[in-house]
Enzyme design. Sequence first.
Site, PDB file in Angstrom:
ATOM      1  N   ASP A  63     -19.580   3.360 -10.212  1.00  0.00           N
ATOM      2  CA  ASP A  63     -18.443   3.630 -11.081  1.00  0.00           C
ATOM      3  C   ASP A  63     -17.183   4.018 -10.310  1.00  0.00           C
ATOM      4  O   ASP A  63     -17.221   4.242  -9.096  1.00  0.00           O
ATOM      5  CB  ASP A  63     -18.817   4.734 -12.090  1.00  0.00           C
ATOM      6  CG  ASP A  63     -19.559   5.903 -11.440  1.00  0.00           C
ATOM      7  OD1 ASP A  63     -19.459   6.074 -10.211  1.00  0.00           O
ATOM      8  OD2 ASP A  63     -20.244   6.640 -12.157  1.00  0.00           O
ATOM      9  N   ASN A 130     -25.234  16.636 -18.640  1.00  0.00           N
ATOM     10  CA  ASN A 130     -25.492  16.156 -20.012  1.00  0.00           C
ATOM     11  C   ASN A 130     -26.378  14.902 -19.987  1.00  0.00           C
ATOM     12  O   ASN A 130     -26.423  14.148 -20.956  1.00  0.00           O
ATOM     13  CB  ASN A 130     -24.178  15.894 -20.755  1.00  0.00           C
ATOM     14  CG  ASN A 130     -23.352  14.778 -20.107  1.00  0.00           C
ATOM     15  OD1 ASN A 130     -23.768  14.171 -19.115  1.00  0.00           O
ATOM     16  ND2 ASN A 130     -22.187  14.493 -20.662  1.00  0.00           N
ATOM     17  N   HIS A 132     -26.003  12.164 -18.266  1.00  0.00           N
ATOM     18  CA  HIS A 132     -25.375  10.843 -18.080  1.00  0.00           C
ATOM     19  C   HIS A 132     -25.829  10.256 -16.736  1.00  0.00           C
ATOM     20  O   HIS A 132     -26.160  10.992 -15.806  1.00  0.00           O
ATOM     21  CB  HIS A 132     -23.844  10.910 -18.194  1.00  0.00           C
ATOM     22  CG  HIS A 132     -23.098  11.505 -17.041  1.00  0.00           C
ATOM     23  ND1 HIS A 132     -22.375  12.668 -17.128  1.00  0.00           N
ATOM     24  CD2 HIS A 132     -22.931  11.065 -15.766  1.00  0.00           C
ATOM     25  CE1 HIS A 132     -21.811  12.922 -15.964  1.00  0.00           C
ATOM     26  NE2 HIS A 132     -22.132  11.983 -15.113  1.00  0.00           N
ATOM     27  N   GLU A 137     -22.187   7.996 -20.872  1.00  0.00           N
ATOM     28  CA  GLU A 137     -22.192   9.308 -21.508  1.00  0.00           C
ATOM     29  C   GLU A 137     -23.109   9.322 -22.729  1.00  0.00           C
ATOM     30  O   GLU A 137     -23.460   8.259 -23.269  1.00  0.00           O
ATOM     31  CB  GLU A 137     -20.766   9.653 -21.945  1.00  0.00           C
ATOM     32  CG  GLU A 137     -19.779   9.817 -20.793  1.00  0.00           C
ATOM     33  CD  GLU A 137     -19.811  11.208 -20.180  1.00  0.00           C
ATOM     34  OE1 GLU A 137     -20.885  11.865 -20.192  1.00  0.00           O
ATOM     35  OE2 GLU A 137     -18.766  11.641 -19.684  1.00  0.00           O
TER      36      GLU A 137
END
Length: 237
Positions: A63, A130, A132, A137
């Site tokens: 990314d 979280n 991800h 996400e």
Amino acid sequence: MKLIIKQTNQEASEAAAQIITDQIQQKPNSNFGLATGSTMIPVYQLLVENHVDFSQSVTFNLDEYIGVEPTDEESFHYYMRHHFLDKLTHPPRQMHVPRGMGDEEANVLQYLQLLLIHPVDLQLLGIGSNAHIGFNEPGCDFNQGVHIERLSQSTLDANKKDLGKMVPSKAITMGIADIMRAKSILILATGEHKAQAIAAMFEGPVTNKAPASILQRHPNVTVIIDQAAASKLQRAQ
Ligand code: GLP
């Protein structure tokens, strides 16, 4: 998923670096999917110190932030050059990082095509607190390939330390569909702040609320964590 629990962060990083080194030995011209984040810094450092020969391999990063120049210190381009490419004795033949500047649609298409032509042999992954992976996400579409993702506040807060004054709202990321095509996956997580995400990934239901849980459906995943990251796993108690 194969689970390896090490006592310390250092031992977990060594085990991860060893798996990458073994992959190079078995297949020198491997395609690697690479990750950024503070978890990976000791792994890259070990590969540099051990003079691992990447010269026949090609790498593809997960990314990049949108609107960040490759030369900006906050960019993943810069991270990869600084921690890996520029320090290696035998750098990879090519290193690809998705483009965060310019035409978003064209960049997405270009990276997607690149990944389709070059199947990843070993995908290295970190995990967000979280759950991800890449920048996929909670709430993401498991069938999506490379795309632009709006970043969650919790991810921006977690990455604030590396972002300085920059506040990117979006990122270009490999999608879950790209990640799941990798022949093998190595996921590394260290520290207590990752314990919840690791438990959700490993023992929770497969749900896009915890994107990493999809890895339960991949046939060849190795998870390396330290004691702190294992602290919320039922089976480790
Ligand atoms: C970023 C990256 C992820 C990485 C995560 C964890 O959001 N997009 O690929 O896994 O951060 O980073 P850290 O290792 O700094 O906790």
